[in-house]
Design an enzyme around this catalytic site. Sequence first.
Site, PDB file in Angstrom:
ATOM      1  N   GLU A 109      59.188  -9.233 -14.799  1.00  0.00           N
ATOM      2  CA  GLU A 109      59.509 -10.461 -14.637  1.00  0.00           C
ATOM      3  C   GLU A 109      60.847 -10.876 -15.615  1.00  0.00           C
ATOM      4  OE1 GLU A 109      56.238 -13.273 -15.163  1.00  0.00           O
ATOM      5  OE2 GLU A 109      54.919 -11.953 -14.160  1.00  0.00           O
ATOM      6  N   ASN A 134      60.342 -20.768  -9.170  1.00  0.00           N
ATOM      7  CA  ASN A 134      59.241 -20.326  -9.855  1.00  0.00           C
ATOM      8  C   ASN A 134      59.064 -18.618  -9.859  1.00  0.00           C
ATOM      9  OD1 ASN A 134      56.560 -20.673 -10.958  1.00  0.00           O
ATOM     10  ND2 ASN A 134      55.577 -20.310  -8.936  1.00  0.00           N
ATOM     11  N   GLU A 194      54.270 -25.835  -0.025  1.00  0.00           N
ATOM     12  CA  GLU A 194      53.202 -24.888   0.104  1.00  0.00           C
ATOM     13  C   GLU A 194      53.005 -23.917  -1.053  1.00  0.00           C
ATOM     14  OE1 GLU A 194      51.917 -20.907   3.273  1.00  0.00           O
ATOM     15  OE2 GLU A 194      53.815 -22.142   3.295  1.00  0.00           O
ATOM     16  N   LEU A 195      51.863 -23.853  -1.566  1.00  0.00           N
ATOM     17  CA  LEU A 195      51.594 -23.328  -2.989  1.00  0.00           C
ATOM     18  C   LEU A 195      52.075 -21.558  -2.768  1.00  0.00           C
ATOM     19  CD1 LEU A 195      50.261 -23.426  -5.908  1.00  0.00           C
ATOM     20  CD2 LEU A 195      48.201 -22.737  -4.769  1.00  0.00           C
ATOM     21  N   HIS A 241      56.085 -15.483  -9.724  1.00  0.00           N
ATOM     22  CA  HIS A 241      54.533 -15.480  -9.436  1.00  0.00           C
ATOM     23  C   HIS A 241      54.433 -13.857  -9.767  1.00  0.00           C
ATOM     24  CE1 HIS A 241      50.730 -16.395  -7.761  1.00  0.00           C
ATOM     25  NE2 HIS A 241      50.906 -15.442  -7.060  1.00  0.00           N
ATOM     26  N   GLY A 289      55.631 -18.820 -22.931  1.00  0.00           N
ATOM     27  CA  GLY A 289      56.780 -18.985 -22.807  1.00  0.00           C
ATOM     28  C   GLY A 289      57.470 -17.720 -22.888  1.00  0.00           C
ATOM     29  N   SER A 290      56.997 -16.403 -22.454  1.00  0.00           N
ATOM     30  CA  SER A 290      57.545 -15.302 -22.667  1.00  0.00           C
ATOM     31  C   SER A 290      58.861 -15.232 -21.663  1.00  0.00           C
ATOM     32  CB  SER A 290      56.817 -14.280 -22.461  1.00  0.00           C
ATOM     33  OG  SER A 290      56.309 -14.064 -21.069  1.00  0.00           O
ATOM     34  N   ASN A 291      58.816 -15.813 -20.326  1.00  0.00           N
ATOM     35  CA  ASN A 291      59.658 -16.069 -19.278  1.00  0.00           C
ATOM     36  C   ASN A 291      60.781 -16.836 -19.838  1.00  0.00           C
ATOM     37  OD1 ASN A 291      59.749 -14.053 -16.719  1.00  0.00           O
ATOM     38  ND2 ASN A 291      57.859 -15.152 -16.678  1.00  0.00           N
ATOM     39  N   LEU A 341      52.164 -29.004  -8.049  1.00  0.00           N
ATOM     40  CA  LEU A 341      53.053 -30.108  -7.873  1.00  0.00           C
ATOM     41  C   LEU A 341      52.945 -30.584  -6.657  1.00  0.00           C
ATOM     42  CD1 LEU A 341      55.992 -28.013  -9.154  1.00  0.00           C
ATOM     43  CD2 LEU A 341      54.887 -29.847 -10.422  1.00  0.00           C
ATOM     44  N   THR A 347      58.351 -24.570  -2.377  1.00  0.00           N
ATOM     45  CA  THR A 347      58.155 -25.792  -1.350  1.00  0.00           C
ATOM     46  C   THR A 347      56.808 -26.183  -1.557  1.00  0.00           C
ATOM     47  OG1 THR A 347      57.229 -24.005  -0.020  1.00  0.00           O
ATOM     48  CG2 THR A 347      59.646 -24.269   0.075  1.00  0.00           C
TER      49      THR A 347
END
Length: 223
Positions: free
Chosen positions: A178, A111, A147-148, A113, A17-19, A97, A145
């Site tokens: 990040e 999200n 799409e991964l 990445h 959980g750093s973000n 998901l 979305t």
Amino acid sequence: MTAQKKLPLVVLISGSGSNLQAIIDATAGDLPAEIRAVISNREDAYGLERARKAGIETRVLDHRPFPDREAYDRALMNLIDGFQPGLVILAGFMRILSPGFVRHYHGRLLNIHPSLLPRYRGLHTHRRVLEAGDTVHGASVHFVTEELDGGPVVLQARVPVKAGDDEQTLAARVLAREHIIYPQVVRWFAEGRLSMHGDRPHMDGKPMAGPLVIDYRQDPGTL
């Protein structure tokens, strides 16, 4: 002058959980948002402890008892919706998901990445960058979305790949950025500057032609 209304957030995590911590710290400052709950699919996720220390409600919804992904995601949606979030944030939530889940939160699901999308979707991005001999790496904040790792990117941070880097040093360099760009995108959304219209993000009422970029390659403060 009335105070700006705070955007309600729900954050999903699976690990340290750093973000999440970066967003907690930003909401303790002037970010006009409040985290109503932190939800994890793992009871041992250290991010839950970060949330508790900040006085934020936590929930654990273990995926293992559920018969399939869709059943878990339906239960997760019910749990999230109980907190009435305006934005759902994936912060190291290590699950793919279902399409129904993504559609339910279309335009309010973010999200981050650890790559310069569309390059290196999926896992082990730092290793793949090193194996490819790339000289630049980074992170991307994007709307989710079906799409991964394929949703439209809002903001990217670019960092150098240095001689002698291994996965750990490169990952640390990316992670530090990040923690800057994720709260920034949340801020834009909370302030009403960022939104989704159909399948395209808009900034300040205008469609984005592509992601905004912060280039840290010449920054002496880059690790």
